[in-house]
Design a protein around this motif. Structure first.
Motif, mmCIF file in Angstrom:
data_model
loop_
_atom_site.group_PDB
_atom_site.id
_atom_site.type_symbol
_atom_site.label_atom_id
_atom_site.label_comp_id
_atom_site.label_asym_id
_atom_site.label_seq_id
_atom_site.Cartn_x
_atom_site.Cartn_y
_atom_site.Cartn_z
ATOM 1 N N ASN A 241 0.928 13.982 7.376
ATOM 2 C CA ASN A 241 1.482 13.889 6.234
ATOM 3 C C ASN A 241 0.398 13.456 5.874
ATOM 4 O OD1 ASN A 241 3.367 13.181 3.697
ATOM 5 N ND2 ASN A 241 4.453 11.374 4.425
ATOM 6 N N GLY A 242 -0.546 13.043 5.501
ATOM 7 C CA GLY A 242 -1.408 12.924 5.205
ATOM 8 C C GLY A 242 -2.332 11.780 6.022
ATOM 9 N N GLY A 243 -1.744 12.224 7.275
ATOM 10 C CA GLY A 243 -3.102 11.971 8.385
ATOM 11 C C GLY A 243 -3.918 10.832 8.430
ATOM 12 N N LYS A 244 -4.830 10.021 8.440
ATOM 13 C CA LYS A 244 -5.401 9.586 8.694
ATOM 14 C C LYS A 244 -5.811 8.701 6.947
ATOM 15 C CE LYS A 244 -8.254 5.482 11.347
ATOM 16 N NZ LYS A 244 -8.912 5.066 9.735
ATOM 17 N N LYS A 245 -5.798 9.858 6.437
ATOM 18 C CA LYS A 245 -6.314 8.734 4.760
ATOM 19 C C LYS A 245 -4.999 8.644 4.324
ATOM 20 C CE LYS A 245 -7.161 11.184 0.342
ATOM 21 N NZ LYS A 245 -7.537 12.452 -0.361
ATOM 22 N N GLU A 246 -4.027 8.877 4.382
ATOM 23 C CA GLU A 246 -2.324 8.562 3.653
ATOM 24 C C GLU A 246 -2.454 6.880 5.039
ATOM 25 O OE1 GLU A 246 1.303 7.866 2.186
ATOM 26 O OE2 GLU A 246 -0.832 9.073 1.504
ATOM 27 N N PHE A 247 -2.090 6.730 5.875
ATOM 28 C CA PHE A 247 -2.723 5.774 6.690
ATOM 29 C C PHE A 247 -3.290 4.832 6.183
ATOM 30 C CE2 PHE A 247 -4.195 2.825 10.469
ATOM 31 C CZ PHE A 247 -2.949 2.333 10.396
ATOM 32 N N ASP A 248 -4.364 5.065 6.418
ATOM 33 C CA ASP A 248 -4.870 3.903 5.097
ATOM 34 C C ASP A 248 -4.987 3.338 3.848
ATOM 35 O OD1 ASP A 248 -6.875 4.008 7.674
ATOM 36 O OD2 ASP A 248 -8.725 5.243 6.358
ATOM 37 N N ARG A 249 -4.626 4.613 3.083
ATOM 38 C CA ARG A 249 -3.597 4.398 1.875
ATOM 39 C C ARG A 249 -2.742 3.487 1.792
ATOM 40 N NH1 ARG A 249 -0.177 5.172 -2.148
ATOM 41 N NH2 ARG A 249 1.291 6.581 -0.554
ATOM 42 N N ARG A 250 -1.702 3.209 2.612
ATOM 43 C CA ARG A 250 -1.378 2.740 3.435
ATOM 44 C C ARG A 250 -1.277 1.299 3.716
ATOM 45 N NH1 ARG A 250 3.988 6.433 5.224
ATOM 46 N NH2 ARG A 250 3.902 7.811 3.770
ATOM 47 N N LEU A 251 -1.926 1.401 4.014
ATOM 48 C CA LEU A 251 -2.480 -0.095 5.125
ATOM 49 C C LEU A 251 -2.731 -0.900 4.268
ATOM 50 C CD1 LEU A 251 -4.185 0.701 8.431
ATOM 51 C CD2 LEU A 251 -1.778 -0.788 7.789
ATOM 52 N N ALA A 252 -3.477 -0.481 3.047
ATOM 53 C CA ALA A 252 -4.656 -0.918 1.780
ATOM 54 C C ALA A 252 -3.165 -1.340 0.311
ATOM 55 C CB ALA A 252 -5.414 0.106 0.862
ATOM 56 N N PHE A 253 -2.191 -0.421 0.895
ATOM 57 C CA PHE A 253 -0.703 -1.104 0.010
ATOM 58 C C PHE A 253 -0.364 -2.407 0.496
ATOM 59 C CE2 PHE A 253 3.695 -1.063 -1.191
ATOM 60 C CZ PHE A 253 3.489 -1.084 -2.626
ATOM 61 N N ILE A 254 0.024 -2.356 1.634
ATOM 62 C CA ILE A 254 0.486 -3.558 1.792
ATOM 63 C C ILE A 254 -0.681 -5.206 2.134
ATOM 64 C CG2 ILE A 254 0.947 -4.544 4.485
ATOM 65 C CD1 ILE A 254 2.163 -1.795 5.674
ATOM 66 N N ASP A 255 -2.030 -4.828 2.194
ATOM 67 C CA ASP A 255 -3.164 -5.274 2.575
ATOM 68 C C ASP A 255 -2.581 -5.988 0.353
ATOM 69 O OD1 ASP A 255 -3.560 -4.943 4.769
ATOM 70 O OD2 ASP A 255 -5.268 -4.131 3.754
ATOM 71 N N LYS A 256 -3.020 -5.237 0.200
ATOM 72 C CA LYS A 256 -2.298 -5.665 -1.483
ATOM 73 C C LYS A 256 -1.634 -6.092 -1.803
ATOM 74 C CE LYS A 256 -2.069 -3.631 -6.078
ATOM 75 N NZ LYS A 256 -1.986 -2.226 -7.191
ATOM 76 N N ILE A 257 -0.477 -6.520 -1.710
ATOM 77 C CA ILE A 257 1.105 -7.125 -1.553
ATOM 78 C C ILE A 257 1.117 -8.009 -0.754
ATOM 79 C CG2 ILE A 257 2.018 -5.397 -3.164
ATOM 80 C CD1 ILE A 257 3.870 -4.636 -0.827
ATOM 81 N N SER A 258 0.662 -8.179 0.775
ATOM 82 C CA SER A 258 1.134 -9.243 1.735
ATOM 83 C C SER A 258 1.331 -10.569 1.031
ATOM 84 C CB SER A 258 0.531 -9.087 2.751
ATOM 85 O OG SER A 258 -0.471 -8.680 2.828
ATOM 86 N N SER A 259 -0.443 -10.889 0.558
ATOM 87 C CA SER A 259 -0.066 -12.668 0.092
ATOM 88 C C SER A 259 0.612 -13.191 -0.516
ATOM 89 C CB SER A 259 -2.252 -12.166 -0.166
ATOM 90 O OG SER A 259 -2.298 -11.743 -1.006
ATOM 91 N N TYR A 260 0.537 -12.053 -1.476
ATOM 92 C CA TYR A 260 1.614 -12.277 -2.609
ATOM 93 C C TYR A 260 3.067 -12.592 -1.891
ATOM 94 C CZ TYR A 260 3.467 -13.284 -7.485
ATOM 95 O OH TYR A 260 3.513 -14.332 -8.019
ATOM 96 N N ALA A 261 3.287 -11.571 -1.148
ATOM 97 C CA ALA A 261 4.502 -12.277 -0.540
ATOM 98 C C ALA A 261 4.737 -13.363 0.045
ATOM 99 C CB ALA A 261 4.870 -10.338 0.164
ATOM 100 N N LYS A 262 3.371 -13.761 1.132
ATOM 101 C CA LYS A 262 3.524 -14.575 1.251
ATOM 102 C C LYS A 262 3.677 -15.916 0.210
ATOM 103 C CE LYS A 262 0.877 -15.208 5.214
ATOM 104 N NZ LYS A 262 -0.006 -15.026 6.101
ATOM 105 N N GLU A 263 3.076 -16.065 -0.281
ATOM 106 C CA GLU A 263 3.764 -16.947 -1.730
ATOM 107 C C GLU A 263 4.616 -17.389 -1.851
ATOM 108 O OE1 GLU A 263 0.130 -17.146 -5.228
ATOM 109 O OE2 GLU A 263 -1.285 -16.132 -3.559
ATOM 110 N N LEU A 264 4.914 -16.481 -2.882
ATOM 111 C CA LEU A 264 6.923 -15.590 -3.076
ATOM 112 C C LEU A 264 7.431 -16.289 -1.761
ATOM 113 C CD1 LEU A 264 7.468 -12.676 -4.575
ATOM 114 C CD2 LEU A 264 6.578 -14.825 -5.713
#
Length: 403
Positions: A241-264
């Motif tokens: 389901n997308g392989g390495k490219k999709e894996f990296d995209r999902r990690l990037a999404f987590i990295d994008k919102i995780s810091s703000y999730a910790k602020e909240l």
């Protein structure tokens, strides 16, 4: 008196004409034979040793020529003309739209059959190949694998759960099994894809071949998985389901919102793992129109019909145990942070008729209790919602953001 006979000159045979005709016949035969050979080669697999899975989307408006061009461009077949010729020669069938998995090991016959059967079952293959995907059980794939390897199906199924073999594989491929759950069998570590297995000495030997392939395919993931404390199964599940490219995209999404999730969490007390996992689940990894276009990561509905404040879209909900499609008005946001903050406020402030609606979510000190409370407190109508949230958190080790 003897008669004199005049010798008539012999007519010259028109051999050049005969030779020309013969040459033409030979040329025609050669052209026909050559064309047949080229067509036969064009109909055969592009590369019987290339097990790559290629995703191709076929729309309702595509004809056979359109599909052929897509397949040629993607590298699945030798050329569009062969698929088109095949369809004309053997009778055009209805091509079904959908997202397909094709491979260079498929002949044009395989490809055409798959297009007529529809997407969802994986690539149509010749008997010497076996296709393993995450939706197929060990029993469903054991028959073909065992036959191709010339071993017993029963022995293969036993080998998957053999403790001694598991220990041996863990010792041989330690990175493949790092952070793995204890209740998994060796089949859970088989890399999804196409296999052409040659004779094995025994069932254990066959499983070793499978583990060797998995270790090779996962080698580019290991550093990232270990750094984030994630199990290999997470990457294996994404292989088709997308392989390495999709894996990296999902990690990037987590990295994008995780810091703000910790602020909240510091402001509202919401566990970051819950904020992140819900955003992932509700937005399908930021792949939904509602999230990618309107920054609504949580499917938050709205009664405000002011221009630019909301949008009407279809949604699926569970009613009386059945999934139904409805139209609803959803809130729109200027940024993902605004969406995440609105979600946190909703959990803290409840709704207009019950300010303590989500008190159990707020009281939970771990992600499992919080996930269950989301259903118990009627945030979600699907009884499987807690399991989905927990699975996301554990697969991507989101609990590390709670510390």
């Amino acid at each position: 008196m003897e008669k004199e006979f005049t010798k008539r000159p012999r007519r010259k045979q028109k051999r050049p004409v005969r030779n020309l005709i013969l040459l033409i016949v030979i040329a025609v035969v050669a052209i026909v034979a050559g064309t047949a050979y080229i067509n036969h080669r064009g109909y055969s697999a592009k590369n019987p040793n290339d097990f790559e899975l290629i995703e191709v989307k076929v729309s309702k408006s595509d004809n056979i020529k359109d599909v052929g061009k897509k397949l040629e461009k993607a590298g699945a077949i030798r050329g569009e003309k062969y698929l088109t010729k095949y369809a004309k020669r053997y009778g055009a069938k209805e091509i079904k739209s959908g997202t397909y998995q094709f491979s260079p090991v498929q002949s044009v016959d395989n490809v055409y059959q798959e297009l007529s059967e529809g997407a969802g079952n994986g690539p149509v293959l010749d008997p010497q190949y076996t296709y393993i995907n995450v939706n197929k059980t060990a029993d469903q794939t054991a028959g073909t694998l065992a036959d191709n390897a010339n071993v017993s199906k029963k022995a293969l199924l036993n080998a998957y759960s053999d403790k001694d073999l598991m220990s041996k594989m863990k010792s041989k491929y330690p990175r493949l099994f790092k952070n793995a759950k204890s209740d998994l069998t060796l089949y859970d570590f088989v890399y999804p894809g196409i296999y052409r297995i040659k004779d094995a000495k025994n069932a254990d030997g066959l499983v070793e071949q499978l583990m060797q392939r998995s270790d090779k395919e996962m080698s580019s993931y290991y550093d990232t998985l270990e750094k984030r404390g994630m199990p290999v199964e997470t990457a294996i599940l994404l292989a088709e389901n997308g392989g390495k490219k999709e894996f990296d995209r999902r990690l990037a999404f987590i990295d994008k919102i995780s810091s703000y999730a910790k602020e909240l969490k510091s402001q509202y007390g919401i566990l970051p793992s819950i904020s992140i996992a819900q955003a992932i689940h509700e937005s399908n990894w930021n792949d939904s129109v509602l999230s990618s276009k309107y920054n609504n990561f949580y499917g938050v509905k709205s009664d405000d019909d002011t221009a630019g404040k909301s949008v009407v879209m279809e949604t699926q909900e569970v009613e009386n145990g059945e999934t139904v499609t409805k139209k609803a008005r959803f809130a729109t946001y200027s940024s993902y942070k605004e969406s995440m903050k609105a979600h946190a406020k909703t959990l803290v402030n409840g709704n207009t008729w019950n300010a303590n609606q989500f008190k159990d979510v707020l009281a939970a000190d771990n992600y499992k209790d919080a996930a269950q409370a989301l259903y118990d407190n009627a945030y979600a109508t699907d009884p499987n919602y807690p399991k989905a949230i927990i699975r996301i958190i554990e697969n991507w080790n989101l609990s590390r953001y709670d510390k």
